[in-house]
Write a protein that holds these residues in place. Structure first.
Motif, short mmCIF file in Angstrom:
data_model
loop_
_atom_site.label_atom_id
_atom_site.label_comp_id
_atom_site.label_asym_id
_atom_site.label_seq_id
_atom_site.Cartn_x
_atom_site.Cartn_y
_atom_site.Cartn_z
N LEU A 96 0.84 -1.21 0.00
CA LEU A 96 0.00 0.00 0.00
C LEU A 96 0.86 1.25 0.00
O LEU A 96 2.07 1.18 0.25
CB LEU A 96 -0.93 -0.01 1.22
CG LEU A 96 -0.31 -0.11 2.61
CD1 LEU A 96 0.05 1.28 3.16
CD2 LEU A 96 -1.28 -0.78 3.57
N LEU A 97 0.23 2.36 -0.32
CA LEU A 97 0.91 3.65 -0.24
C LEU A 97 0.31 4.45 0.92
O LEU A 97 -0.90 4.40 1.15
CB LEU A 97 0.71 4.49 -1.51
CG LEU A 97 1.23 3.96 -2.84
CD1 LEU A 97 1.05 5.06 -3.92
CD2 LEU A 97 2.70 3.57 -2.76
N VAL A 98 1.18 5.16 1.61
CA VAL A 98 0.71 6.16 2.56
C VAL A 98 0.96 7.51 1.90
O VAL A 98 2.07 7.79 1.43
CB VAL A 98 1.45 6.07 3.91
CG1 VAL A 98 0.95 7.15 4.86
CG2 VAL A 98 1.28 4.69 4.52
N VAL A 99 -0.08 8.34 1.83
CA VAL A 99 0.02 9.60 1.09
C VAL A 99 -0.36 10.75 2.00
O VAL A 99 -1.31 10.66 2.79
CB VAL A 99 -0.92 9.58 -0.13
CG1 VAL A 99 -0.79 10.87 -0.94
CG2 VAL A 99 -0.63 8.37 -1.02
N CYS A 229 1.04 2.93 -12.11
CA CYS A 229 -0.31 2.43 -11.83
C CYS A 229 -0.69 2.73 -10.38
O CYS A 229 -1.82 3.18 -10.11
CB CYS A 229 -0.40 0.93 -12.10
SG CYS A 229 -0.28 0.51 -13.84
N GLN A 230 0.23 2.50 -9.46
CA GLN A 230 -0.05 2.79 -8.05
C GLN A 230 -0.44 4.27 -7.89
O GLN A 230 -1.42 4.60 -7.21
CB GLN A 230 1.19 2.54 -7.19
CG GLN A 230 1.58 1.08 -7.05
CD GLN A 230 2.89 0.93 -6.27
OE1 GLN A 230 3.71 1.85 -6.24
NE2 GLN A 230 3.07 -0.23 -5.68
N LEU A 231 0.36 5.12 -8.51
CA LEU A 231 0.11 6.56 -8.35
C LEU A 231 -1.17 7.01 -9.03
O LEU A 231 -1.88 7.88 -8.52
CB LEU A 231 1.30 7.37 -8.90
CG LEU A 231 2.45 7.61 -7.94
CD1 LEU A 231 3.47 8.55 -8.59
CD2 LEU A 231 1.98 8.20 -6.61
N ALA A 232 -1.45 6.43 -10.17
CA ALA A 232 -2.67 6.81 -10.88
C ALA A 232 -3.89 6.51 -10.00
O ALA A 232 -4.82 7.33 -9.89
CB ALA A 232 -2.77 6.06 -12.21
N HIS A 239 -7.02 13.18 -5.55
CA HIS A 239 -7.19 14.37 -6.39
C HIS A 239 -6.18 15.47 -6.10
O HIS A 239 -6.51 16.66 -6.14
CB HIS A 239 -8.63 14.91 -6.27
CG HIS A 239 -9.68 13.87 -6.55
ND1 HIS A 239 -9.85 13.30 -7.78
CD2 HIS A 239 -10.58 13.28 -5.72
CE1 HIS A 239 -10.82 12.40 -7.73
NE2 HIS A 239 -11.28 12.36 -6.48
N LYS A 240 -4.99 15.08 -5.75
CA LYS A 240 -3.92 16.07 -5.57
C LYS A 240 -2.65 15.54 -6.22
O LYS A 240 -2.51 14.32 -6.38
CB LYS A 240 -3.66 16.30 -4.08
CG LYS A 240 -4.75 17.10 -3.41
CD LYS A 240 -4.26 17.66 -2.10
CE LYS A 240 -5.32 18.63 -1.56
NZ LYS A 240 -5.11 18.94 -0.16
N PRO A 241 -1.70 16.42 -6.55
CA PRO A 241 -0.43 15.92 -7.11
C PRO A 241 0.30 15.08 -6.06
O PRO A 241 0.33 15.44 -4.88
CB PRO A 241 0.36 17.19 -7.41
CG PRO A 241 -0.64 18.30 -7.42
CD PRO A 241 -1.74 17.88 -6.49
N ILE A 242 0.85 13.96 -6.49
CA ILE A 242 1.57 13.08 -5.57
C ILE A 242 2.93 12.71 -6.18
O ILE A 242 3.02 12.40 -7.37
CB ILE A 242 0.79 11.78 -5.30
CG1 ILE A 242 -0.63 12.09 -4.80
CG2 ILE A 242 1.52 10.90 -4.28
CD1 ILE A 242 -1.53 10.87 -4.66
N LYS A 243 3.92 12.77 -5.32
CA LYS A 243 5.27 12.45 -5.77
C LYS A 243 5.76 11.21 -5.03
O LYS A 243 5.57 11.10 -3.81
CB LYS A 243 6.16 13.65 -5.44
CG LYS A 243 7.60 13.56 -5.90
CD LYS A 243 8.22 14.94 -5.60
CE LYS A 243 9.66 15.04 -5.95
NZ LYS A 243 10.13 16.44 -5.78
#
Lengths: 697, 156, 280
Positions: A96-99, A229-232, A239-243
């Protein structure tokens, strides 16, 4: 007009030297969030529970539960999820990603997430074959029936890490209905298609832009699609830019590497001591998912005879699945493994049968008109003998062979002879890729090259404009080749397989020819070209029969080493190389590629050691995974011999991968001479040399 | 902690946690992104900057350690005549491929030439040995430094 | 928790160390690797940092008839350019890490870090160097081999600081450092040997060896070394197998990601032989 090979300053050099070039980690967006990946801590098993702490406002986790369409990375086989399913197949598999906005808080959350597993028994042996191919040439039975001698050897190669200096990374954001991804990538359209597949959206909803790429070597061919794909999915949710930028350790532990191999070769020799038949059994360790392994295996199998002609073949190959990090594309793509094996084998056969290895190899060299391993034909002139002459003369190969044959000198010289099929294997170019290129002439009479080819250091940003400028007879400064953006450029295919100059450059040259013929000053004009496979190229993919490649590049490496008999360390003294890449579009760029290629190839052969122990990569950073420093390299001399290819731009063929392939066998043969022991695996580390030198003493 | 230092020829003062890596302070607080992160543990040299004319890995320098020091990054160095010599030498020698190591290589070169304007080949190799390049095999970079030495005679 | 501390003097440092627990940081090249965290986040240190790299009281190099004394915060770079430093120590330092590290890493830091593979520690031990340790109310001197007690462990107490290193100011007839790393530069030693010998009229008067990366700390044995004293160089040269046998129990390396126990052991033995071959 000046010779196209005459070097010009690289167009992107100034921006790179001054630090102005913008790599993905340098990009900041208004309101940008960061993402960090939480990975599996077990090798094989099932996730039974994920315990997530209560998240502060503005922080999210993204998992497979957020995937609304397909949770697989579109490569060849749809078997690799981009967010782990319940089933874990390798250590450090992304779960998973933590954002969120503050990296300290994200970091804290990732440490508080507790995942419980039910562990299962992992597999590391060769019991799980997931891909297998076979092909024949001539009559192997007859060759072995009539054999005077039969010689069998097994060779092994290890993992190799691409170790691009810039780790993997992406930034993704929404623009209206569209998702935009900027990344460190080799293949903008691979990423685009993978994201479309993941989201189930339409083509115009995904835009992929290449940032300046800090090295790739195949490592940014298929792997970046997973991150994209994960980031998309994350961007669609938040709905925000993610790096998302990988740490070095994370990059080494979780991205694809060169397939380890085990290659058994059996040769039948006739009364003249010539090889009449060869059986090969090739096993590649694909790791936990298949990815590109099938095509890596194909290339390895097709390279079975090296740069030699052998009339009768029985070739089988398989990819095994193990619970280690998946292996994938790496400069050479299966060929370095096979060339190590066949080059050592040729030498070992000669020694075994008391023949001069050089003469033995020369007798078997492939010649124009010969049948290839897959019963296609070497149609174009082959200048191997010239390459060998130049490389042996410049390196004083023959006199050194006799000088170093004496005991207790601990010096050696080794030569490798090799080829590389340029472009995609088989009919991939016409059936899968269907490359399209576009030239756009502006009203100001500047010309834009619109292709999806990526400059990852190899210099295509300079050489493609050079091709166009030379044809149109305009200054290079009037030809613009921006980093590709899929909204602006057609799909000219991925930047892989030594295809960019020959295939994409060839199409660009055709387009330039056409533009020249219909050039009207101060008028906007466009020309589009699509790849058409030459009529005479026939390939049967199911049987591995026919012309596997439209053209071949050739090379010879001579490497001289000294081995310290007390520490068993190898020092490279000198390297000399000669190449036929058709025609160099820019000689200095090609020599730079060649020096970098052989350095990586030699390091694969003696220095770079990576071991997965029970599924865990032991050399997890650049402190323990050692790549060459400035003090590890010797003087290198590179000679480029022209042998123009009719269908390549100005005669150019592929060059990028070729230069890596011969490094390992050349240095292994040099070490073999220095220590007078038979080498059957790489890397030839000091530990291995010690074992060999102290054996049967 | 209040940290005062000279950054690219200008006096700066920041109030920050002194344990932060100089690399992060340069990239995040000052947007000096020519300083690259390649490994984060002092192996690759992509984050090379000069402190008091000596090349260091900015990923291994706590920013507290630059208090009262003189820090130079590629962004400050590129404005100097010496840089121009090195830049042209790198272009002419073909020393640049992917470019990710290049600003670090330039800083390592300046550090060498500041201490030793006439280095031997071995001294050049030693000076660059903490800057990994995966593209070139180093020969063209070494050649570039030699060119810079020759063309910059008297400047260092 | 108290914050990081940036003292203005050694005295202030020692007073503060008495009051609170800190992680001392000099050049930072070990500490920042050890406590490395995600890029752009602060290092996750166990204790607040005590910055000492700037303290001029720890940056001296002096010489008297008995000792060369080196302040704990003298960097490798400064050692390399000082006329006071023995050649063998310079030969060692030039093989440590890379220029960027050598410009900031300190001799005191290398000792405090107590890595079993520490190159400079090998040579300092072979040179019979001592470490001077200060707290606000004490000063003590300890042999480096005693100061370092195990993997990353020393006898340093929380209120103490390494003040300096004292190297006996004596000439060595032979002093060598052999580093065997995974590559030609910028590599952690797989195995290393520092060796020092003096002889008078062909008879050994001093013999010291220290081995890196073959045990939980840099390995040395005064008693084994002592067996060489009084022998002639010729006797040494004709009894190499016996000497290797004597050192063998000291060399107990492990397999790890960098090398194998077998390789380390054999090469350590080969390095002893190399040193003996070199003396005359």
């Amino acid at each position: 007009m000046a010779d196209i090979s005459q070097s010009i300053p690289k167009v992107d050099a100034y921006a790179k030297i001054s630090g102005e070039a913008v790599y993905v980690s340098d990009i900041k967006k208004e309101g940008m969030l960061y993402a960090k990946t939480v990975r599996s801590s077990i090798v094989k098993g099932k996730i039974t529970h994920i315990d997530v702490p209560s998240l502060p406002e503005g922080y999210s986790i993204v998992t497979r539960a957020d995937v609304s369409h397909m949770n697989v990375v579109k490569i060849i086989f749809d078997d690799m999820p981009y967010y782990a399913t319940d089933e874990i197949n390798h250590l450090n598999e992304p779960i998973l990603l933590v954002v969120g906005e503050d990296k300290e808080i994200i970091d804290k959350i990732t440490r508080e997430i507790k995942i419980t597993y039910q562990e299962e028994k992992p597999v590391f042996d060769d019991s799980q074959s997931v891909i297998s191919y076979a092909f024949n040439k001539g009559s192997i039975k007859k060759a072995f029936k009539n054999a005077k001698d039969i010689i069998e050897m097994t060779y092994e190669t290890g993992l190799q890490e691409q170790a691009y200096i810039e780790p993997q990374g992406f930034i993704a954001y929404e623009e209206g209905e569209k998702i935009v991804l900027i990344g460190s990538i080799q293949c903008p359209y691979y990423v685009k298609n993978a994201v479309i597949h993941a989201l189930g959206c339409s083509e115009n909803q995904v835009q992929v832009i290449q940032a300046v790429v800090g090295g790739a070597f195949g490592g940014k061919e298929e792997y970046p699609s997973l991150i994209a794909c994960q980031l998309a999915i994350a961007v669609r949710k938040i709905h925000k830019p993610i790096k998302l930028i990988f740490e070095r350790e994370e990059d080494i532990l979780s991205t694809t590497k060169r397939h380890p191999s085990k290659i058994k070769l059996t040769a039948a020799l006739n009364h003249l001591n010539n090889i009449t038949g060869l059986k090969a059994d090739i096993t590649l360790d694909g790791g936990a998912y298949k990815g590109l392994s099938s095509v890596v295996l194909s290339r390895a199998m097709i390279a079975v005879t090296g740069a030699y002609t052998i009339d009768n073949l029985e070739v089988q190959g398989k990819v095994i699945k193990t619970n280690t990090v998946p292996n994938g594309a790496f400069r050479g793509f299966g060929a370095p493994q096979m060339f190590f094996a066949i080059e050592m084998f040729m030498h070992h056969i000669a020694k075994e049968t008391n023949q001069d290895p050089f003469a033995f190899r020369m007798r078997h060299l492939a010649r124009q008109g010969d049948k290839t391993s897959t019963s296609g034909h070497f149609r174009d002139p082959i200048i191997l003998e010239d390459l060998i002459r130049v490389a042996t003369e410049k390196s004083k190969y023959h006199s050194k062979v006799s000088a170093y044959s004496n005991e207790n000198i601990y010096k050696g010289i080794g030569m490798s002879i090799f080829l590389h099929g340029c472009g995609f294997t088989g009919s991939g170019e016409s059936t899968h890729i269907k490359a399209k290129v576009k030239l756009l002439k502006t009203k100001e009479d500047n010309v834009k090259i619109l292709v999806a080819a990526v400059d990852m250091g190899q210099g295509i940003k300079t050489t493609l404009p050079k091709v166009v400028a030379s044809i149109l007879e305009i200054p290079v400064s009037r030809v613009v080749f921006d980093y590709p953006d899929t909204d602006l450029v057609p799909d000219s295919g991925p930047t892989v397989a030594s295809r960019t100059m020959m295939i994409v450059g060839g199409l660009v040259a055709k387009a330039a020819d056409e533009l020249k013929s219909k050039w009207i000053d101060n008028e906007e004009q466009t020309v589009m070209k699509q790849y058409v496979q030459p009529e005479y190229i026939k390939w049967d993919e199911s049987k591995f029969q026919g012309d596997a490649y439209p053209a071949y590049s050739w090379g010879v490496n001579v490497v001289e080493v000294a081995v310290d008999p007390l520490t068993y360390q190898t020092k490279i003294i000198n390297t000399v190389s000669a190449y036929d890449i058709g025609k160099a579009i820019d000689e200095r760029i090609i020599i730079g590629q060649a020096e970098g290629g052989i350095t990586q190839g030699m390091a694969y052969g003696y220095l770079e050691r990576m071991v997965a122990k029970d599924g865990k990569i032991m050399q997890k950073n650049l402190t323990d995974y050692l790549i060459p420093t400035s003090l590890d390299t010797s003087k290198m001399s590179t000679y480029i011999l022209d042998n123009p290819y009719a269908l390549g731009p100005f005669g150019a063929k592929g060059a990028g991968e070729l230069t890596l392939i011969g490094g390992a066998p050349a240095i292994a043969l040099a070490i073999e001479m220095a220590i007078n022991k038979k080498i059957t695996k790489i890397p030839v580390t000091p530990e291995y040399i010690m074992e060999l030198m102290n054996h049967d003493h | 902690m209040i940290i005062k230092f000279t950054l690219n020829h200008q006096a700066v003062t920041i109030d920050t946690d002194p344990s932060r890596r100089l690399l992060d302070v340069l990239r995040v607080d000052f947007n000096l992104v020519g300083v690259k992160e390649g490994c984060g543990e002092g192996e690759c040299g992509a984050c090379s900057v000069l402190i008091n004319h000596q090349v260091v890995n900015s990923c291994l320098v706590p920013v507290g350690n630059v208090h009262n020091k003189d820090v130079l990054t590629i962004e400050g160095y590129k404005l100097t005549p010496k840089y121009k010599i090195i830049e042209t030498a790198f272009v002419d020698a073909g020393a640049v491929q992917c470019g990710f190591c290049t600003p670090g290589m330039v800083m390592a070169t300046e550090s060498l030439l500041y201490q030793n304007p006439h280095p031997s080949d071995l001294e050049i190799k030693i000076a660059l040995s903490g800057n990994l390049c995966r593209c070139t095999g180093y020969n063209m970079i070494i050649e570039a430094v030699k060119l810079a030495v020759e063309r910059g005679e008297g400047l260092w | 928790m108290v914050g990081h501390y940036y003292p203005s003097s050694l005295e202030e440092t020692l007073i503060e160390l008495k009051k609170n627990r800190y992680q001392i940081i000099a050049g930072g090249t070990d500490v920042l690797v050890q406590y490395r965290s995600w890029s752009e986040t602060v290092p996750k240190v166990k204790y607040p940092l005590m910055f000492i790299h700037h303290l001029s009281e720890l940056k001296f190099m002096t010489e008297n008839v008995d000792y060369i004394e080196i302040g704990a915060c003298v960097t490798y770079k400064d050692l390399l350019s000082s006329p006071l430093i023995p050649k063998v120590l310079k030969d060692t330092i030039i093989e440590i890490a890379s220029p960027g590290i050598r410009h900031t890493a300190t001799l005191g830091g290398n000792i405090a870090n107590a890595s079993p593979a520490a190159d400079a520690v090998c040579t300092l031990i072979a040179l019979d160097a001592m470490v001077v340790i200060k707290s606000i109310d004490s000063i003590r001197t300890e042999k480096i081999e005693d100061f370092i007690t195990g993997v990353k462990k020393t006898s340093l107490k929380p209120d103490e600081i390494i003040y300096s290193v004292k190297i006996p100011n004596v000439m060595s007839d032979y002093a060598c450092f052999y580093k065997v790393g995974g590559r030609q530069a910028d590599a952690i030693s797989k195995v290393s040997l520092a060796a020092v010998m003096n002889a008078t009229d062909g008879r050994i008067t001093k013999w010291r060896m220290a081995f890196g990366a073959v045990g939980p700390k840099v390995m040395t044995s005064l008693s084994i070394d002592g067996m060489m004293i009084g022998k002639t160089i010729e006797e040494i040269k004709i009894t190499i197998p016996a000497i290797l046998e004597q050192y063998s129990p000291l060399i107990n390396p492990i397999d790890d990601q960098r090398s194998t126990a077998k390789y380390r052991k054999l090469v350590a033995m080969n390095l002893i032989q190399k040193f003996i071959d070199a003396i005359s």
